[in-house]
Design a protein around this motif. Sequence first.
Motif, PDB file in Angstrom:
ATOM      1  N   ARG A 203     -54.989 -19.090   8.601  1.00 38.41           N
ATOM      2  CA  ARG A 203     -55.865 -18.082   8.013  1.00 38.41           C
ATOM      3  C   ARG A 203     -55.298 -16.674   8.096  1.00 38.41           C
ATOM      4  N   ASP A 204     -54.175 -16.501   8.841  1.00 40.23           N
ATOM      5  CA  ASP A 204     -53.510 -15.203   8.805  1.00 40.23           C
ATOM      6  C   ASP A 204     -52.893 -14.935   7.436  1.00 40.23           C
ATOM      7  N   MET A 205     -52.683 -16.000   6.659  1.00 42.61           N
ATOM      8  CA  MET A 205     -52.084 -15.861   5.330  1.00 42.61           C
ATOM      9  C   MET A 205     -53.107 -15.463   4.266  1.00 42.61           C
ATOM     10  N   LEU A 206     -54.381 -15.432   4.646  1.00 49.82           N
ATOM     11  CA  LEU A 206     -55.434 -15.070   3.692  1.00 49.82           C
ATOM     12  C   LEU A 206     -55.468 -13.559   3.504  1.00 49.82           C
ATOM     13  N   THR A 207     -55.433 -13.133   2.252  1.00 47.87           N
ATOM     14  CA  THR A 207     -55.462 -11.710   1.929  1.00 47.87           C
ATOM     15  C   THR A 207     -56.335 -11.477   0.710  1.00 47.87           C
ATOM     16  N   GLN A 208     -56.616 -10.232   0.423  1.00 46.86           N
ATOM     17  CA  GLN A 208     -57.422  -9.873  -0.750  1.00 46.86           C
ATOM     18  C   GLN A 208     -56.617  -8.951  -1.647  1.00 46.86           C
ATOM     19  N   VAL A 209     -56.593  -9.257  -2.941  1.00 46.72           N
ATOM     20  CA  VAL A 209     -55.744  -8.537  -3.881  1.00 46.72           C
ATOM     21  C   VAL A 209     -56.505  -8.231  -5.163  1.00 46.72           C
ATOM     22  N   ASP A 210     -55.944  -7.311  -5.916  1.00 46.54           N
ATOM     23  CA  ASP A 210     -56.388  -7.021  -7.277  1.00 46.54           C
ATOM     24  C   ASP A 210     -55.391  -7.705  -8.208  1.00 46.54           C
ATOM     25  N   VAL A 211     -55.820  -8.699  -8.962  1.00 42.52           N
ATOM     26  CA  VAL A 211     -54.898  -9.506  -9.748  1.00 42.52           C
ATOM     27  C   VAL A 211     -54.209  -8.687 -10.836  1.00 42.52           C
ATOM     28  N   ASP A 212     -54.809  -7.597 -11.257  1.00 43.00           N
ATOM     29  CA  ASP A 212     -54.184  -6.748 -12.284  1.00 43.00           C
ATOM     30  C   ASP A 212     -54.566  -5.301 -12.029  1.00 43.00           C
ATOM     31  N   PRO A 213     -53.805  -4.595 -11.209  1.00 45.76           N
ATOM     32  CA  PRO A 213     -54.146  -3.207 -10.860  1.00 45.76           C
ATOM     33  C   PRO A 213     -54.162  -2.260 -12.070  1.00 45.76           C
ATOM     34  N   SER A 214     -53.516  -2.661 -13.169  1.00 47.16           N
ATOM     35  CA  SER A 214     -53.448  -1.774 -14.340  1.00 47.16           C
ATOM     36  C   SER A 214     -54.752  -1.747 -15.131  1.00 47.16           C
ATOM     37  N   VAL A 215     -55.673  -2.672 -14.835  1.00 49.56           N
ATOM     38  CA  VAL A 215     -56.946  -2.745 -15.544  1.00 49.56           C
ATOM     39  C   VAL A 215     -58.042  -2.215 -14.625  1.00 49.56           C
ATOM     40  N   SER A 216     -58.783  -1.219 -15.102  1.00 52.67           N
ATOM     41  CA  SER A 216     -59.855  -0.649 -14.298  1.00 52.67           C
ATOM     42  C   SER A 216     -61.075  -1.562 -14.321  1.00 52.67           C
ATOM     43  N   GLY A 217     -61.829  -1.535 -13.225  1.00 54.47           N
ATOM     44  CA  GLY A 217     -63.034  -2.338 -13.148  1.00 54.47           C
ATOM     45  C   GLY A 217     -62.829  -3.728 -12.600  1.00 54.47           C
ATOM     46  N   ASN A 218     -61.577  -4.087 -12.222  1.00 60.13           N
ATOM     47  CA  ASN A 218     -61.320  -5.414 -11.650  1.00 60.13           C
ATOM     48  C   ASN A 218     -61.906  -5.524 -10.247  1.00 60.13           C
ATOM     49  N   ASN A 219     -62.148  -6.753  -9.846  1.00 58.68           N
ATOM     50  CA  ASN A 219     -62.555  -7.023  -8.473  1.00 58.68           C
ATOM     51  C   ASN A 219     -61.323  -6.931  -7.580  1.00 58.68           C
ATOM     52  N   ARG A 220     -61.350  -5.995  -6.644  1.00 54.60           N
ATOM     53  CA  ARG A 220     -60.182  -5.787  -5.779  1.00 54.60           C
ATOM     54  C   ARG A 220     -60.199  -6.690  -4.544  1.00 54.60           C
ATOM     55  N   THR A 221     -61.149  -7.559  -4.441  1.00 54.19           N
ATOM     56  CA  THR A 221     -61.261  -8.404  -3.240  1.00 54.19           C
ATOM     57  C   THR A 221     -61.176  -9.881  -3.593  1.00 54.19           C
ATOM     58  N   ILE A 222     -60.285 -10.223  -4.520  1.00 54.95           N
ATOM     59  CA  ILE A 222     -60.044 -11.625  -4.844  1.00 54.95           C
ATOM     60  C   ILE A 222     -59.252 -12.262  -3.708  1.00 54.95           C
ATOM     61  N   ASN A 223     -59.755 -13.365  -3.163  1.00 54.55           N
ATOM     62  CA  ASN A 223     -59.059 -14.047  -2.071  1.00 54.55           C
ATOM     63  C   ASN A 223     -57.773 -14.695  -2.563  1.00 54.55           C
ATOM     64  N   ALA A 224     -56.730 -14.562  -1.791  1.00 51.73           N
ATOM     65  CA  ALA A 224     -55.434 -15.168  -2.119  1.00 51.73           C
ATOM     66  C   ALA A 224     -54.747 -15.581  -0.828  1.00 51.73           C
ATOM     67  N   ASN A 225     -53.835 -16.536  -0.935  1.00 54.92           N
ATOM     68  CA  ASN A 225     -53.080 -17.013   0.221  1.00 54.92           C
ATOM     69  C   ASN A 225     -51.612 -16.687   0.035  1.00 54.92           C
ATOM     70  N   LEU A 226     -51.020 -16.046   1.027  1.00 54.83           N
ATOM     71  CA  LEU A 226     -49.585 -15.800   1.017  1.00 54.83           C
ATOM     72  C   LEU A 226     -48.847 -17.106   1.349  1.00 54.83           C
ATOM     73  N   GLN A 227     -47.731 -17.329   0.696  1.00 52.62           N
ATOM     74  CA  GLN A 227     -46.938 -18.526   0.955  1.00 52.62           C
ATOM     75  C   GLN A 227     -45.619 -18.113   1.602  1.00 52.62           C
ATOM     76  N   THR A 228     -45.405 -18.546   2.828  1.00 49.25           N
ATOM     77  CA  THR A 228     -44.180 -18.202   3.542  1.00 49.25           C
ATOM     78  C   THR A 228     -43.063 -19.175   3.188  1.00 49.25           C
ATOM     79  N   ASP A 229     -41.833 -18.794   3.519  1.00 42.77           N
ATOM     80  CA  ASP A 229     -40.689 -19.669   3.277  1.00 42.77           C
ATOM     81  C   ASP A 229     -40.685 -20.843   4.257  1.00 42.77           C
TER      82      ASP A 229
END
Length: 282
Positions: A203-229
């Motif tokens: 669960r340390d790999m869980l983060t929140q991102v904005d899938v498209d920062p160039s578009v205003s009004g997006n949800n900035r707290t979309i859950n995403a998982n980082l994938q390590t090597d």
Amino acid sequence: MRVRRAIVSVIFLACVGLNGQEVTKVGTTAASFLNIHIGSRGVGMGSSYVSVCEDVSGVYWNPAGLARMGGMEVEFGHTRWIADIGFSHAAIGIPLGGIGGVLGLSGRFLTMEEMERTTVLEPEGTGEMFSAGSYAFGMSYGRSLTDRFSIGIGVKYIHERIYHSSASGVAFDVGTLFDTQFEGLRIGMSITNYGTKMRLEGRDMLTQVDVDPSVSGNNRTINANLQTDSYDLPLLFRVGMSMDVLKGRYGSHLIVSVDALHPNDDVESVNVGCEYRLGELV
């Protein structure tokens, strides 16, 4: 003179720069604690032990050495490393009687004290504590096919963790031990830690991102998982020779041994060692 000094300085800096670009494989594998040697005798012989091993420490050096045990053996060890890191190991070798061969069970543990979590915004610490550690449990089997040739195999489960993330893997070992008819020369070989890659997950790999920062009004707290090597295990190929030079003359034994090592995370090297034994006393 100034021009000469400038030229010399440029050449020196260029050489330093070229040396600085040298790339090695050190630190490119997971579960590096598997490379920590066990057994005082093997370490005392300069880690040139693959062809000498004939005790329960064969679970690390060469599983074929288990077949040369004279009876049940148990071994424990603990080492205090720098930065309050501790390394412990335990192993037991059990002769299987009518079935033949020797079964070896082992465990290795790398532990450390809890540490305070720090972040970019709170470099002095957040007050939250976390821990890290590694362990491996293994099972090995050694058997003598003839009075001069032994083989051994092993399998181990490996687990590493830090904070809320962990990685697991499985590795296999194989080894042989052969007593030649040339002046008591003994030849040993082992391949250790051949297995799966390891990748940190949790669960340390869980983060929140904005899938498209160039578009205003997006949800900035979309859950995403980082994938390590994924990282390889520290695969190691050993081959070595040893000989009892004195062969019991004058009640003494002098075993001289040499091992050649080919790891996948370091440069090739050669270990040389010897052991002197006076009867069964010293």
